[in-house]
Design an enzyme around this catalytic site. Structure first.
Site, mmCIF file in Angstrom:
data_model
loop_
_atom_site.group_PDB
_atom_site.id
_atom_site.type_symbol
_atom_site.label_atom_id
_atom_site.label_comp_id
_atom_site.label_asym_id
_atom_site.label_seq_id
_atom_site.Cartn_x
_atom_site.Cartn_y
_atom_site.Cartn_z
ATOM 1 N N THR A 1 10.272 -11.014 -1.102
ATOM 2 C CA THR A 1 9.777 -11.658 -1.005
ATOM 3 C C THR A 1 11.527 -12.755 -0.758
ATOM 4 O O THR A 1 12.954 -12.313 -1.232
ATOM 5 C CB THR A 1 8.915 -12.531 -2.452
ATOM 6 O OG1 THR A 1 9.826 -11.619 -3.367
ATOM 7 C CG2 THR A 1 8.138 -12.693 -1.715
ATOM 8 N N PRO B 1 11.340 -12.689 -8.793
ATOM 9 C CA PRO B 1 12.334 -10.964 -8.922
ATOM 10 C C PRO B 1 12.799 -10.699 -8.356
ATOM 11 O O PRO B 1 13.443 -9.164 -7.569
ATOM 12 C CB PRO B 1 10.739 -10.623 -9.956
ATOM 13 C CG PRO B 1 9.617 -11.389 -9.028
ATOM 14 C CD PRO B 1 10.240 -12.572 -8.318
ATOM 15 N N ASP C 1 9.460 -2.391 -11.145
ATOM 16 C CA ASP C 1 11.009 -2.748 -10.223
ATOM 17 C C ASP C 1 11.603 -2.109 -9.382
ATOM 18 O O ASP C 1 12.046 -1.211 -9.920
ATOM 19 C CB ASP C 1 11.501 -3.377 -11.488
ATOM 20 C CG ASP C 1 12.564 -4.772 -11.267
ATOM 21 O OD1 ASP C 1 12.807 -4.553 -9.617
ATOM 22 O OD2 ASP C 1 13.375 -5.308 -11.295
ATOM 23 N N GLY C 2 11.720 -2.799 -7.873
ATOM 24 C CA GLY C 2 12.457 -1.887 -6.946
ATOM 25 C C GLY C 2 13.230 -1.472 -7.186
ATOM 26 O O GLY C 2 14.311 -1.085 -7.736
ATOM 27 N N ASP D 1 11.224 -4.855 1.540
ATOM 28 C CA ASP D 1 10.863 -5.630 2.600
ATOM 29 C C ASP D 1 9.983 -6.625 1.603
ATOM 30 O O ASP D 1 9.131 -7.113 0.819
ATOM 31 C CB ASP D 1 9.126 -4.628 2.661
ATOM 32 C CG ASP D 1 8.072 -6.374 3.076
ATOM 33 O OD1 ASP D 1 8.367 -6.662 3.234
ATOM 34 O OD2 ASP D 1 6.582 -5.461 3.544
ATOM 35 N N GLU E 1 5.750 -1.656 -6.001
ATOM 36 C CA GLU E 1 5.911 -3.258 -5.839
ATOM 37 C C GLU E 1 5.808 -3.340 -7.439
ATOM 38 O O GLU E 1 5.462 -3.024 -8.251
ATOM 39 C CB GLU E 1 4.375 -3.447 -5.239
ATOM 40 C CG GLU E 1 3.313 -4.484 -5.344
ATOM 41 C CD GLU E 1 4.202 -6.217 -4.493
ATOM 42 O OE1 GLU E 1 4.628 -6.151 -2.816
ATOM 43 O OE2 GLU E 1 5.272 -6.984 -5.660
ATOM 44 N N HIS F 1 5.864 -6.682 10.785
ATOM 45 C CA HIS F 1 5.630 -5.385 10.093
ATOM 46 C C HIS F 1 6.406 -4.021 11.672
ATOM 47 O O HIS F 1 6.717 -2.805 10.726
ATOM 48 C CB HIS F 1 4.280 -4.371 9.370
ATOM 49 C CG HIS F 1 3.757 -5.742 8.831
ATOM 50 N ND1 HIS F 1 2.494 -6.553 8.991
ATOM 51 C CD2 HIS F 1 4.876 -5.754 7.379
ATOM 52 C CE1 HIS F 1 3.099 -7.117 7.341
ATOM 53 N NE2 HIS F 1 4.184 -6.962 6.496
ATOM 54 N N ASP G 1 1.740 -5.948 0.560
ATOM 55 C CA ASP G 1 0.124 -6.323 1.876
ATOM 56 C C ASP G 1 0.334 -4.871 2.230
ATOM 57 O O ASP G 1 -1.047 -4.323 2.673
ATOM 58 C CB ASP G 1 0.822 -7.048 2.798
ATOM 59 C CG ASP G 1 2.147 -7.603 3.313
ATOM 60 O OD1 ASP G 1 2.192 -6.089 4.090
ATOM 61 O OD2 ASP G 1 3.357 -7.792 2.605
ATOM 62 N N GLN H 1 3.967 -14.715 -9.906
ATOM 63 C CA GLN H 1 3.545 -15.422 -8.819
ATOM 64 C C GLN H 1 2.719 -16.347 -8.699
ATOM 65 O O GLN H 1 1.596 -15.649 -9.293
ATOM 66 C CB GLN H 1 4.738 -14.743 -8.095
ATOM 67 C CG GLN H 1 3.738 -13.738 -7.020
ATOM 68 C CD GLN H 1 4.520 -12.338 -6.075
ATOM 69 O OE1 GLN H 1 5.895 -12.961 -5.873
ATOM 70 N NE2 GLN H 1 4.208 -11.220 -6.459
HETATM 71 N N1 SAM Z 1 7.036 -9.927 4.597
HETATM 72 C C1 SAM Z 1 7.573 -10.410 3.778
HETATM 73 C C2 SAM Z 1 7.899 -11.640 3.883
HETATM 74 O O1 SAM Z 1 9.614 -11.757 4.100
HETATM 75 O O2 SAM Z 1 7.854 -13.077 4.004
HETATM 76 C C3 SAM Z 1 7.487 -10.099 2.115
HETATM 77 C C4 SAM Z 1 6.196 -9.237 2.202
HETATM 78 S S1 SAM Z 1 5.997 -8.708 -0.078
HETATM 79 C C5 SAM Z 1 4.383 -9.858 0.486
HETATM 80 C C6 SAM Z 1 7.208 -9.155 -0.632
HETATM 81 C C7 SAM Z 1 6.880 -8.024 -1.989
HETATM 82 O O3 SAM Z 1 8.014 -8.068 -2.854
HETATM 83 C C8 SAM Z 1 6.066 -9.473 -3.201
HETATM 84 O O4 SAM Z 1 4.381 -9.153 -2.640
HETATM 85 C C9 SAM Z 1 6.704 -8.813 -4.131
HETATM 86 O O5 SAM Z 1 5.541 -8.817 -5.892
HETATM 87 C C10 SAM Z 1 7.165 -8.341 -4.373
HETATM 88 N N2 SAM Z 1 8.375 -8.418 -4.787
HETATM 89 C C11 SAM Z 1 10.078 -9.037 -5.048
HETATM 90 N N3 SAM Z 1 10.685 -8.821 -5.633
HETATM 91 C C12 SAM Z 1 10.411 -7.470 -6.451
HETATM 92 C C13 SAM Z 1 10.978 -6.350 -7.078
HETATM 93 N N4 SAM Z 1 12.498 -6.439 -7.798
HETATM 94 N N5 SAM Z 1 10.547 -5.314 -7.058
HETATM 95 C C14 SAM Z 1 9.161 -4.756 -5.732
HETATM 96 N N6 SAM Z 1 8.658 -5.183 -5.489
HETATM 97 C C15 SAM Z 1 9.069 -7.282 -5.683
#
Ligand code: SAM
Length: 276
Positions: free
Chosen positions: A157, A162, A137-138, A155, A106, A62, A86, A31
């Site tokens: 995106t 992804p 990957d979660g 938590d 993450e 949070h 974060d 991203q």
């Molecule tokens: N608080 C935020 C919001 O709702 O806007 C979300 C915060 S956090 C930074 C979201 C994270 O999810 C990102 O860093 C992203 O890289 C991660 N992410 C996205 N898809 C993912 C996946 N399949 N597995 C693990 N992490 C993932």
């Protein structure tokens, strides 16, 4: 010269903040990422043009994505955060003395690295000895850990790139299998004003898998529309049945035991989104 940052939240509306400085911009493997100092909300993390967190309002999101599930489960020892690079969710989770292990999975290593560098107030919990940061990957992690977690927190995106699969029925089934017999999970599920269909769809999918499904709300000024939803799926414990008088007073700024209860009281138009 004045510089302003705008996130286009929908085709027709956005949020605009006066900025002091752009500290970092990069394209990661997953991203685009930027760190901006804004005058109103302080430092801001932006992924793919969408505000993820800011120093001034991060506490709402949070605290609400963590203390509501952690105070619903009577003994949350083993907790997983998917996404959340974060570190804000982890910072809140480790305030709970019952927690023995908190894994953060993450997908994008750079989010964690940048957060450690530019957001020490948010990422500070990542060095706790109970915390493991796993770059994966979660979806894969959950599939590989059956009957393992007490609580899973998604938590993520927004459902792009992804994160798309993190809003799917198959993923919710996989989460169910990854939780212990009395486990529960919560996911951020976007804005009732701008993402009504997504909320209804997620609630429906989660209800097909979990006997207890509940939606709750919090007010996050920098997220689209300012009103944000979280959806919980639980095998045994009902977050609305928690005896709030027994909830200990953690060091929080938004979450309180009373608010735990009131956040499940929904405006009519939101109730209509999740009514079967
Ligand atoms: N608080 C935020 C919001 O709702 O806007 C979300 C915060 S956090 C930074 C979201 C994270 O999810 C990102 O860093 C992203 O890289 C991660 N992410 C996205 N898809 C993912 C996946 N399949 N597995 C693990 N992490 C993932």
């Amino acid at each position: 010269m004045e510089l302003w940052y705008t996130e286009k939240q929908t085709e027709n509306v956005g949020i605009t903040c006066k900025t002091e400085k752009t500290l970092h911009v990069e394209q990661t493997e997953f991203q685009s990422m930027a760190v901006i100092d804004t005058l109103q909300f302080g430092r801001m993390l932006v992924l793919d043009g969408m505000v993820q967190t800011t120093i001034e309002d991060e506490f709402v999101y949070h605290e609400m994505i963590t203390h509501v599930p952690l105070n619903t489960h009577p003994n949350p020892q083993n907790v997983l955060v998917i996404g959340g690079g974060d570190g804000g969710a982890i910072r809140e989770i480790i305030k709970h003395p019952a927690v023995k292990k908190a894994n953060l999975v993450e997908i994008d290593r750079r989010v964690v690295e940048i957060s450690r560098e530019y957001f020490p107030e948010i990422s500070c919990g990542l060095n706790d000895p109970r915390v493991s940061v796993i770059y994966d990957d979660g979806i894969k992690h959950v599939a590989d850990h059956k009957d393992y977690y007490d609580i899973i927190i998604v938590d993520s995106t927004e459902p792009v790139g992804p994160a798309v699969e993190l809003f799917s029925s198959d993923f919710y089934k996989s989460i169910h299998e990854s939780l212990k017999d009395d486990g529960l999970f919560v996911a951020q599920t976007e804005s009732p004003f701008f993402n009504a269909e997504l909320i209804s769809a997620c609630y429906g999918k989660i209800s097909e898998v979990f006997p207890i499904t509940r939606l709750y709300l919090a007010s996050v000024p920098t997220y689209p529309s300012g009103l944000w939803s979280f959806t919980m799926g639980s095998k045994k414990y009902d977050p609305e049945a928690v005896d709030v008088s027994a909830v200990p007073g953690y060091m929080t700024r938004y979450y309180t035991p009373k608010l735990h209860r009131s956040s499940f009281v929904l405006p009519k138009f939101v109730e209509d989104l999740v009514r079967p």
